[in-house]
Design an enzyme around this catalytic site. Structure first.
Site, PDB file in Angstrom:
ATOM      1  N   CYS A 219       0.863  -1.179   0.000  1.00 12.86           N
ATOM      2  CA  CYS A 219       0.000   0.000   0.000  1.00 12.86           C
ATOM      3  C   CYS A 219       0.906   1.239   0.000  1.00 12.86           C
ATOM      4  O   CYS A 219       2.117   1.147   0.072  1.00 12.86           O
ATOM      5  CB  CYS A 219      -0.856   0.019   1.250  1.00 12.86           C
ATOM      6  SG  CYS A 219      -1.855  -1.444   1.450  1.00 12.86           S
TER       7      CYS A 219
ATOM      8  N   ARG B 266       1.465   1.689  -6.225  1.00 14.51           N
ATOM      9  CA  ARG B 266       1.727   0.726  -5.152  1.00 14.51           C
ATOM     10  C   ARG B 266       0.455  -0.020  -4.761  1.00 14.51           C
ATOM     11  O   ARG B 266       0.485  -1.007  -4.036  1.00 14.51           O
ATOM     12  CB  ARG B 266       2.265   1.435  -3.908  1.00 14.51           C
ATOM     13  CG  ARG B 266       3.598   2.121  -4.078  1.00 14.51           C
ATOM     14  CD  ARG B 266       3.972   2.892  -2.838  1.00 14.51           C
ATOM     15  NE  ARG B 266       4.120   1.996  -1.704  1.00 14.51           N
ATOM     16  CZ  ARG B 266       5.271   1.385  -1.381  1.00 14.51           C
ATOM     17  NH1 ARG B 266       6.337   1.561  -2.149  1.00 14.51           N
ATOM     18  NH2 ARG B 266       5.371   0.589  -0.343  1.00 14.51           N
TER      19      ARG B 266
ATOM     20  N   TRP C  93      -3.609  -1.681  -1.294  1.00 14.03           N
ATOM     21  CA  TRP C  93      -3.439  -2.922  -2.052  1.00 14.03           C
ATOM     22  C   TRP C  93      -3.913  -4.004  -1.082  1.00 14.03           C
ATOM     23  O   TRP C  93      -3.165  -4.413  -0.181  1.00 14.03           O
ATOM     24  CB  TRP C  93      -1.976  -3.106  -2.433  1.00 14.03           C
ATOM     25  CG  TRP C  93      -1.703  -4.381  -3.152  1.00 14.03           C
ATOM     26  CD1 TRP C  93      -1.236  -5.554  -2.622  1.00 14.03           C
ATOM     27  CD2 TRP C  93      -1.915  -4.655  -4.538  1.00 14.03           C
ATOM     28  NE1 TRP C  93      -1.133  -6.513  -3.583  1.00 14.03           N
ATOM     29  CE2 TRP C  93      -1.545  -6.003  -4.775  1.00 14.03           C
ATOM     30  CE3 TRP C  93      -2.365  -3.902  -5.603  1.00 14.03           C
ATOM     31  CZ2 TRP C  93      -1.623  -6.596  -6.021  1.00 14.03           C
ATOM     32  CZ3 TRP C  93      -2.443  -4.501  -6.853  1.00 14.03           C
ATOM     33  CH2 TRP C  93      -2.076  -5.809  -7.059  1.00 14.03           C
TER      34      TRP C  93
ATOM     35  N   ASN D 185       0.940   0.354   6.002  1.00 12.72           N
ATOM     36  CA  ASN D 185       1.396  -0.484   4.888  1.00 12.72           C
ATOM     37  C   ASN D 185       2.150  -1.651   5.504  1.00 12.72           C
ATOM     38  O   ASN D 185       3.093  -1.461   6.259  1.00 12.72           O
ATOM     39  CB  ASN D 185       2.321   0.289   3.945  1.00 12.72           C
ATOM     40  CG  ASN D 185       2.912  -0.635   2.876  1.00 12.72           C
ATOM     41  OD1 ASN D 185       2.242  -1.563   2.434  1.00 12.72           O
ATOM     42  ND2 ASN D 185       4.164  -0.436   2.517  1.00 12.72           N
ATOM     43  N   GLY D 186       1.712  -2.879   5.192  1.00 15.64           N
ATOM     44  CA  GLY D 186       2.376  -4.071   5.730  1.00 15.64           C
ATOM     45  C   GLY D 186       1.339  -5.097   6.144  1.00 15.64           C
ATOM     46  O   GLY D 186       0.159  -4.988   5.817  1.00 15.64           O
TER      47      GLY D 186
ATOM     48  N   GLU E  47       7.844 -19.809 -21.363  1.00 16.24           N
ATOM     49  CA  GLU E  47       7.762 -18.464 -20.765  1.00 16.24           C
ATOM     50  C   GLU E  47       8.888 -17.577 -21.288  1.00 16.24           C
ATOM     51  O   GLU E  47       8.655 -16.407 -21.616  1.00 16.24           O
ATOM     52  CB  GLU E  47       7.797 -18.553 -19.240  1.00 16.24           C
ATOM     53  CG  GLU E  47       7.949 -17.223 -18.524  1.00 16.24           C
ATOM     54  CD  GLU E  47       6.812 -16.221 -18.801  1.00 16.24           C
ATOM     55  OE1 GLU E  47       5.814 -16.591 -19.440  1.00 16.24           O
ATOM     56  OE2 GLU E  47       6.950 -15.062 -18.398  1.00 16.24           O
TER      57      GLU E  47
ATOM     58  N   LYS F 281       8.323 -13.947 -23.208  1.00 11.63           N
ATOM     59  CA  LYS F 281       8.964 -12.692 -22.766  1.00 11.63           C
ATOM     60  C   LYS F 281       9.666 -12.025 -23.947  1.00 11.63           C
ATOM     61  O   LYS F 281       9.520 -10.829 -24.180  1.00 11.63           O
ATOM     62  CB  LYS F 281       9.976 -12.988 -21.642  1.00 11.63           C
ATOM     63  CG  LYS F 281       9.338 -13.313 -20.326  1.00 11.63           C
ATOM     64  CD  LYS F 281       8.910 -12.084 -19.588  1.00 11.63           C
ATOM     65  CE  LYS F 281       7.500 -11.815 -19.270  1.00 11.63           C
ATOM     66  NZ  LYS F 281       6.418 -12.652 -19.399  1.00 11.63           N
TER      67      LYS F 281
ATOM     68  N   GLU G 107       7.055 -10.651 -26.458  1.00 12.32           N
ATOM     69  CA  GLU G 107       6.124  -9.581 -26.089  1.00 12.32           C
ATOM     70  C   GLU G 107       6.817  -8.261 -25.767  1.00 12.32           C
ATOM     71  O   GLU G 107       6.190  -7.214 -25.845  1.00 12.32           O
ATOM     72  CB  GLU G 107       5.216 -10.003 -24.945  1.00 12.32           C
ATOM     73  CG  GLU G 107       5.868 -10.218 -23.607  1.00 12.32           C
ATOM     74  CD  GLU G 107       4.840 -10.575 -22.524  1.00 12.32           C
ATOM     75  OE1 GLU G 107       3.699 -10.112 -22.585  1.00 12.32           O
ATOM     76  OE2 GLU G 107       5.209 -11.320 -21.620  1.00 12.32           O
TER      77      GLU G 107
ATOM     78  N   HIS H  74      12.103 -33.504 -35.828  1.00 11.86           N
ATOM     79  CA  HIS H  74      10.850 -33.867 -36.522  1.00 11.86           C
ATOM     80  C   HIS H  74      10.321 -32.715 -37.349  1.00 11.86           C
ATOM     81  O   HIS H  74       9.116 -32.561 -37.505  1.00 11.86           O
ATOM     82  CB  HIS H  74       9.810 -34.332 -35.485  1.00 11.86           C
ATOM     83  CG  HIS H  74      10.252 -35.546 -34.728  1.00 11.86           C
ATOM     84  ND1 HIS H  74      10.308 -36.804 -35.274  1.00 11.86           N
ATOM     85  CD2 HIS H  74      10.731 -35.676 -33.469  1.00 11.86           C
ATOM     86  CE1 HIS H  74      10.760 -37.664 -34.390  1.00 11.86           C
ATOM     87  NE2 HIS H  74      11.027 -37.011 -33.270  1.00 11.86           N
TER      88      HIS H  74
ATOM     89  N   LYS I 177      -2.312  -5.053 -19.635  1.00 10.68           N
ATOM     90  CA  LYS I 177      -1.886  -5.756 -18.423  1.00 10.68           C
ATOM     91  C   LYS I 177      -2.919  -6.800 -18.020  1.00 10.68           C
ATOM     92  O   LYS I 177      -2.596  -7.834 -17.482  1.00 10.68           O
ATOM     93  CB  LYS I 177      -1.666  -4.764 -17.265  1.00 10.68           C
ATOM     94  CG  LYS I 177      -1.125  -5.415 -15.991  1.00 10.68           C
ATOM     95  CD  LYS I 177       0.200  -6.110 -16.242  1.00 10.68           C
ATOM     96  CE  LYS I 177       0.669  -6.901 -15.031  1.00 10.68           C
ATOM     97  NZ  LYS I 177       1.833  -7.778 -15.351  1.00 10.68           N
TER      98      LYS I 177
HETATM   99  C1  AGP Z   1       2.541 -12.124 -19.583  1.00  6.55           C
HETATM  100  O1  AGP Z   1       3.759 -11.407 -19.615  1.00  6.55           O
HETATM  101  C2  AGP Z   1       1.467 -11.442 -20.374  1.00  6.55           C
HETATM  102  N1  AGP Z   1       1.265 -10.127 -19.899  1.00  6.55           N
HETATM  103  C3  AGP Z   1       0.196 -12.267 -20.512  1.00  6.55           C
HETATM  104  O2  AGP Z   1       0.529 -13.466 -21.178  1.00  6.55           O
HETATM  105  C4  AGP Z   1      -0.501 -12.663 -19.186  1.00  6.55           C
HETATM  106  O3  AGP Z   1       0.276 -13.624 -18.511  1.00  6.55           O
HETATM  107  C5  AGP Z   1      -1.864 -13.273 -19.542  1.00  6.55           C
HETATM  108  O4  AGP Z   1      -2.628 -12.295 -20.192  1.00  6.55           O
HETATM  109  C6  AGP Z   1      -2.625 -13.796 -18.319  1.00  6.55           C
HETATM  110  O5  AGP Z   1      -2.875 -12.730 -17.442  1.00  6.55           O
HETATM  111  P1  AGP Z   1      -3.352 -13.077 -15.934  1.00  6.55           P
HETATM  112  O6  AGP Z   1      -2.232 -13.836 -15.306  1.00  6.55           O
HETATM  113  O7  AGP Z   1      -3.591 -11.743 -15.300  1.00  6.55           O
HETATM  114  O8  AGP Z   1      -4.594 -13.916 -16.018  1.00  6.55           O
END
Ligand code: AGP
Length: 608
Positions: A2, A27, A75, A101-102, A481, A485, A488, A504, A603
């Site tokens: 927070c 935050r 938060w 906060n904590g 993963e 990264k 994206e 293959h 996000k």
């Molecule tokens: C990950 O870097 C991406 N921003 C995206 O793949 C994300 O993981 C995906 O949209 C799922 O989001 P969530 O974990 O909030 O459900």
């Protein structure tokens, strides 16, 4: 996490508090509030949602005159985001207001003690015990009441305290949560970090754990934990506001990569009590586990790739079949789900539309559901039968890092918990694995420390236009993963492939312009992956190997090697992802990409 602010000066506090909260909104932003001293009374306004709602409610602070006040942006950790749970909290007698906060670890015991003494609690928060302890201990001496209250608290806290009997001063207390004092001219401030006060003063005092401060408009006194006044060090801040918000890092993504040891620690440690894993309110008996004939893990994006890695560990320990399914597929594939299915849902935001839909579909078919989420009170957290929060704090960068690794940490704990319930681990092995689990924050920190060559490697590879990530078993899951990264945030086409599958088909693409990142930390299959490296080297490819510290065979074959610290083999994944996160970050930086806000992405994908 927070954000708290406080102001004591010679002008109205409310507008200054609101401005500071806006700068701390990164935050936490699910609810907010301010309390201002006015004519010997504490005026309080709180609101759910973003700071903008609070500004509207207080007409940008103009409805709350007074020169001393405290504020908070939340938060949520205990209790859903709503007006009642928002801070500041008032004592029963209305004489004290507190922002915090904590996490107060012993708040339940304190709440019971205070309730027995006749105190009434209005919120679900841990913070409310603090403000009522102040009332309990206050006998006219505010400093003494603050010290007695702090002495009863276990856990982490940065506190702001206002008292109607002392309308000209505030107290700020620090224990394991950041808290700074801004020293101005005719005014003084406290805040969770520099961002909130840098436009008013660049002279700050960083309180240390156990220290507390008394602020008036003209004076700041800092005390040690025994209540003795000490001479504080005043630091001159050279950052600008934007840099301060990122804690001095150039991007939120890098800040969040570096926060992972703390985030993993905050996620694991509260769930290990007397050497046993306790998964909050999630509890299944041996009978219930034995009645489960399928564990299905669903998610999207990076959260789905956590599922892919966790599958290996749960199956290895529990010997129960684990299937993973993309939520966007699961919701439409008429899944074979019934009351003998345990559905685990992973989501950082808790608001991903596909994941919500898949969860609803499986619930409707009788599955028991467990959500692993980073946002308290989010839709998925509310929909699931049980929720385990990742205490990563707000994740601002669109590309997830600390949420990914804290989800991984929760899955490790789930696997150990389930294996124990199923009698698959003897006491010695269980104890050993729990000890290894508790060491993971340090392992991740070492993985960060071992990655110092990556900025240089990024300069070598950033012009690559296409690359492969290859690995076997859990290494392959991590490659999924790592490849996402890279895609994206640096916009380079990349593909994760099971190393044994190259022959293959995909190896047809391999030539002297191909870059492969070969992850080989799962040592049971190291030789097999090494063979795949030799195959692609024979075709002229460039190979960046990722191997465990001390592995010499990789450097004999790969052109470059990044090392990962050794830990319990089942936990390797949480460290192995670190160099991949950092490589994608520095490659993107070399390419001048908008790292925190990559094009076309959001996000939280709250649409189908
Ligand atoms: C990950 O870097 C991406 N921003 C995206 O793949 C994300 O993981 C995906 O949209 C799922 O989001 P969530 O974990 O909030 O459900």
């Amino acid at each position: 996490m927070c954000g708290i602010v406080g102001f004591a000066g010679d002008q109205n506090a409310a507008p200054i508090l609101l401005e500071g909260l806006k700068l701390l909104e990164y935050r936490g932003y699910d609810s907010a509030g301010i309390a201002v001293m006015n004519e010997g009374k504490i005026a309080l306004t709180k609101s759910q949602g973003k700071i903008a709602n609070l500004c509207e409610k207080t007409q940008d602070g103009t409805t709350m005159p007074g020169f001393i006040g405290i504020g908070h942006t939340r938060w949520a950790t205990h209790g859903a985001p709503n007006d009642t749970n928002a801070h500041p909290h008032l004592s029963n007698d209305g004489k004290f207001a507190v922002v915090h906060n904590g996490i107060i670890e012993n708040y339940m015991a304190l709440r019971e003690e205070l309730t027995a003494k006749g105190f009434v609690f209005k919120s679900e928060t841990d913070t409310e015990v603090i403000v009522n302890l102040l009332e309990l201990y206050y006998k006219g001496n505010l400093k003494a009441a603050v010290m007695k209250t702090a002495a009863r608290l276990e856990g982490s806290y940065a506190l702001g305290v206002a008292c109607a009997d002392f309308p000209d001063r505030l107290f700020a207390v620090r224990e394991a949560s950041p808290l700074i004092i801004g020293v101005g001219v005719g005014e003084n401030h406290f805040a969770s970090d520099v961002t909130a006060i840098i436009s008013h003063t660049r002279n700050v005092i960083y309180l240390e754990d156990g220290e507390f401060a008394e602020l008036t408009a003209d004076n700041v006194t800092v005390y040690d934990c025994m209540g003795n006044a000490i001479e504080p060090q005043v630091t001159r801040i050279s950052w600008d506001i934007e840099a301060a918000e990122k804690g001095g890092y150039e991007h939120f993504m890098l800040k969040e990569i570096m926060e992972q040891p703390r985030a993993i620690k905050a996620t694991i440690e509260p769930r290990v009590k007397d050497g046993r894993i306790v998964l909050d309110d999630f509890d299944m008996t041996e009978e219930q586990f034995k009645n489960i004939n399928k564990i299905l893990i669903t998610a999207c994006g990076s959260s789905y790739y956590v599922a892919c890695a966790a599958k290996y560990m749960i199956e290895q320990l529990c010997r129960i079949p684990v299937t993973t399914e993309l939520a966007s597929e699961l919701r439409y594939c008429d899944p074979i789900i019934d009351e003998r299915t345990l559905l685990i849902v992973l989501s950082q935001s808790g608001e991903t539309a596909d994941t919500i839909a898949a969860l609803k579909e499986c619930k409707a078919r009788g599955a028991r559901t467990l959500a692993i989420v980073n946002v308290v009170g989010s839709t998925i957290a509310k929909l699931a039968d049980n929720v385990l929060y990742t205490w990563a704090g707000p994740e601002i960068a669109v590309a997830t890092t600390k949420a990914y690794t804290t989800q991984m940490a929760v899955m490790f704990m789930f696997a150990l918990y389930a294996a124990d319930k199923l009698g698959k681990l003897d006491n010695a092995e269980y104890d050993r694995l729990v000890c290894e689990l508790l060491l993971l924050p340090g392992v991740v920190q070492r993985a960060i420390d071992l990655s110092s060559d990556i900025p240089e490697l990024a300069k070598k590879y950033y012009k690559t236009r296409s690359l492969f990530f290859i690995g076997r078993n859990v290494d392959y899951a991590i490659c999924l993963e790592g490849s996402l990264k890279m895609k994206e945030i640096s916009y380079i086409h990349s593909e994760a492939y099971a190393a044994g599958e190259l022959k293959h088909g995909p190896i047809a693409l391999v030539d002297d312009k191909t870059l492969l990142i070969a992850a080989a930390c799962y040592e049971n299959l190291f030789e097999k992956t090494l063979s795949n490296i030799k195959e692609v080297k024979a075709r002229g490819a460039e190979v960046l190997g990722i191997a465990l510290e001390g592995n010499r065979a990789m450097s004999a074959e790969a052109d470059e090697v990044l090392y990962v610290p050794r830990t319990e083999p089942m936990f390797n994944a949480i460290a192995e992802i670190i160099p991949m996160q950092l490589l994608s970050y520095y490659v993107a930086k070399e390419n001048g990409c908008d790292i925190d806000k990559p094009k076309n992405l959001a996000k939280s994908v709250t649409v189908e």
